[in-house]
Write an enzyme that holds these catalytic residues in place. Structure first.
Site, PDB file in Angstrom:
ATOM      1  N   HIS A 172       0.886  -9.526   5.222  1.00  0.00           N
ATOM      2  CA  HIS A 172       0.050  -8.673   4.376  1.00  0.00           C
ATOM      3  C   HIS A 172      -1.297  -8.443   5.034  1.00  0.00           C
ATOM      4  O   HIS A 172      -1.956  -9.393   5.476  1.00  0.00           O
ATOM      5  CB  HIS A 172      -0.165  -9.323   3.001  1.00  0.00           C
ATOM      6  CG  HIS A 172      -1.216  -8.635   2.172  1.00  0.00           C
ATOM      7  ND1 HIS A 172      -2.425  -9.221   1.833  1.00  0.00           N
ATOM      8  CD2 HIS A 172      -1.239  -7.391   1.632  1.00  0.00           C
ATOM      9  CE1 HIS A 172      -3.137  -8.375   1.112  1.00  0.00           C
ATOM     10  NE2 HIS A 172      -2.444  -7.260   0.969  1.00  0.00           N
ATOM     11  N   SER A 173      -1.702  -7.182   5.156  1.00  0.00           N
ATOM     12  CA  SER A 173      -3.018  -6.816   5.671  1.00  0.00           C
ATOM     13  C   SER A 173      -3.242  -7.430   7.053  1.00  0.00           C
ATOM     14  O   SER A 173      -2.490  -7.150   7.979  1.00  0.00           O
ATOM     15  CB  SER A 173      -4.085  -7.257   4.672  1.00  0.00           C
ATOM     16  OG  SER A 173      -5.335  -6.688   4.962  1.00  0.00           O
ATOM     17  N   MET A 174      -4.247  -8.307   7.209  1.00  0.00           N
ATOM     18  CA  MET A 174      -4.475  -8.946   8.493  1.00  0.00           C
ATOM     19  C   MET A 174      -3.235  -9.704   8.957  1.00  0.00           C
ATOM     20  O   MET A 174      -2.905  -9.741  10.146  1.00  0.00           O
ATOM     21  CB  MET A 174      -5.654  -9.909   8.414  1.00  0.00           C
ATOM     22  CG  MET A 174      -5.981 -10.621   9.719  1.00  0.00           C
ATOM     23  SD  MET A 174      -7.155 -11.993   9.523  1.00  0.00           S
ATOM     24  CE  MET A 174      -6.069 -13.263   8.827  1.00  0.00           C
ATOM     25  N   GLY A 176      -0.313  -8.808   8.579  1.00  0.00           N
ATOM     26  CA  GLY A 176       0.602  -7.840   9.181  1.00  0.00           C
ATOM     27  C   GLY A 176       0.295  -7.639  10.651  1.00  0.00           C
ATOM     28  O   GLY A 176       1.200  -7.497  11.475  1.00  0.00           O
ATOM     29  N   VAL A 196       3.141  -5.302   4.716  1.00  0.00           N
ATOM     30  CA  VAL A 196       2.608  -4.892   3.419  1.00  0.00           C
ATOM     31  C   VAL A 196       1.144  -4.526   3.588  1.00  0.00           C
ATOM     32  O   VAL A 196       0.315  -5.373   3.939  1.00  0.00           O
ATOM     33  CB  VAL A 196       2.752  -6.021   2.380  1.00  0.00           C
ATOM     34  CG1 VAL A 196       2.238  -5.561   1.013  1.00  0.00           C
ATOM     35  CG2 VAL A 196       4.193  -6.495   2.284  1.00  0.00           C
TER      36      VAL A 196
END
Length: 381
Positions: A172-174, A176, A196
């Protein structure tokens, strides 16, 4: 019920249960978390960093843990692998910046349920986040690819480095960006990749490299004086003495929700998701009733001394060999459309969905169900 390094709890950690969580919020997560208990386990890396993890497994073939026969802390020299056969699929979840493993407080137990098949789900706290230890005062704290090393360490400590088996990465985010870098560097380890609200590591203009280095050095020199104890030879952060103290967990949650609204675009985070993240990201203040303070490494707010260029990021994406799923939120982090199109052209995802919700759609009860269906569809394909 709870020992020094080992906790197996239902729904919420022990230190959270003592804080009078409102019944409505407890019920919101109960459908996922109460059915499948989370196992907390600490992995000791080769450099001494302790990585906190949360693990969920379906009830079938569940291993019974005993403090004498199955130590909760796993060192790099004494790894006890669990003999559970090859039928269980493994998923490693990587959280975003200043988040923690409870970013997956809904997704972990949901994927770990029998209804989703034979999954073993592990969520990490990156160094300086959640319950993991902090880097030493001379260690880099904000070099993104440093986290790839700790993912590799976790994979080895978990016994997931068998050359004949692979696992799925969810970032998720970082997280990812870290997942993309790991999948590119270790393609033989990853069978599927779920991103995500993230399309790759943050890229900066190569012409600005000297500016970033200068800014990072100046910030570090200025902040070190306030953060570290002046006792000769001390390697302990003294920032907790000056950290902001919140009268109770509810106030800290309000601040976390307000921070989301101040982020770019029209982002928000639900109170349920904020509670999950904040309870793992705070410590009680001794002798001050219900007061808490955040326990993440304050150096995580510093600018990085090194960023990737667009060419480097695109090279990493091009080296990914496994199928990819990309999930966006309607009100997520505002990434320029041109960048998204370029990333998608390189990632070539087998599934790309834009769903209702915000940046933490995977942790918000209102948007989680639709997101879960998307992930299940990708994993079962």
């Amino acid at each position: 019920y709870q020992s020094l390094h080992f906790r197996c709890y239902f729904m919420l950690p022990f230190h959270v249960l003592k804080r009078s969580i409102p019944p409505v919020m407890a019920l919101a997560a109960a459908s996922y978390s109460t059915i499948f208990p989370a196992l907390e386990r600490t992995l000791i890396c080769s450099d001494g960093i302790q990585l906190a993890t949360k693990q969920w497994r379906s009830s079938k073939k569940t291993t019974t843990y005993d403090e004498e026969s199955k130590p909760p802390i796993v060192s790099s020299t004494t790894v006890e692998l669990e003999q559970e056969g090859n039928s269980r699929r493994r998923i490693l979840c990587l959280h975003g910046w200043l988040d923690n493993a409870d970013s997956f407080h809904l997704l972990g137990p949901a994927l770990g349920s029998d209804k989703c098949g034979q999954f073993e789900v592990v969520a990490l706290d990156f160094p300086g986040h959640g319950r993991s230890s902090h880097k030493s005062k001379d260690g880099p704290t904000q070099v993104l690819f440093e986290y790839v090393f700790y993912v590799a360490e976790a994979v080895r400590q978990l016994g997931w480095d068998n050359p004949t088996e692979r696992f799925t990465l969810i970032g998720h985010s970082m997280g990812g960006g870290v997942a993309i870098a790991y999948a590119a560097a270790f393609p033989e380890r990853v069978d599927k990749l779920v991103l995500v609200e993230g399309f790759g590591p943050l890229a900066r203009n190569a012409k600005d490299s000297s500016k970033h280095i200068r800014h990072s050095c100046q910030t570090r020199m200025k902040s070190n004086k306030a953060l570290f104890s002046q006792v000769l030879g001390s390697d302990v952060l003294s920032a907790t003495k000056k950290a902001r103290i919140y009268p109770n967990i509810a106030k800290a949650v309000d601040v976390r929700m307000a921070t989301a609204k101040l982020s770019p675009g029209e982002q928000y985070i639900s109170k349920e998701a904020a509670y999950a993240l904040v309870t793992r990201a705070t410590n009680p203040v001794n002798g001050d009733g219900e007061a808490v303070t955040f326990c993440h490494d304050p150096r995580l707010n510093w600018p990085s001394i090194q960023y990737s260029t667009t060419e480097q990021v695109e090279s990493l994406i091009s080296d990914i060999e496994c199928p990819v799923c990309c999930i966006q939120a309607d009100n997520g982090w505002p990434i320029p459309e041109s960048q998204i199109k370029r990333a998608l052209s390189l990632l070539k995802p087998t599934l790309h969905k834009k769903l209702p919700g915000s940046h933490h759609l995977h942790a918000d009860p209102d948007s989680f169900d639709e997101m879960l269906v998307c992930v299940q569809q990708f994993l079962s394909n």
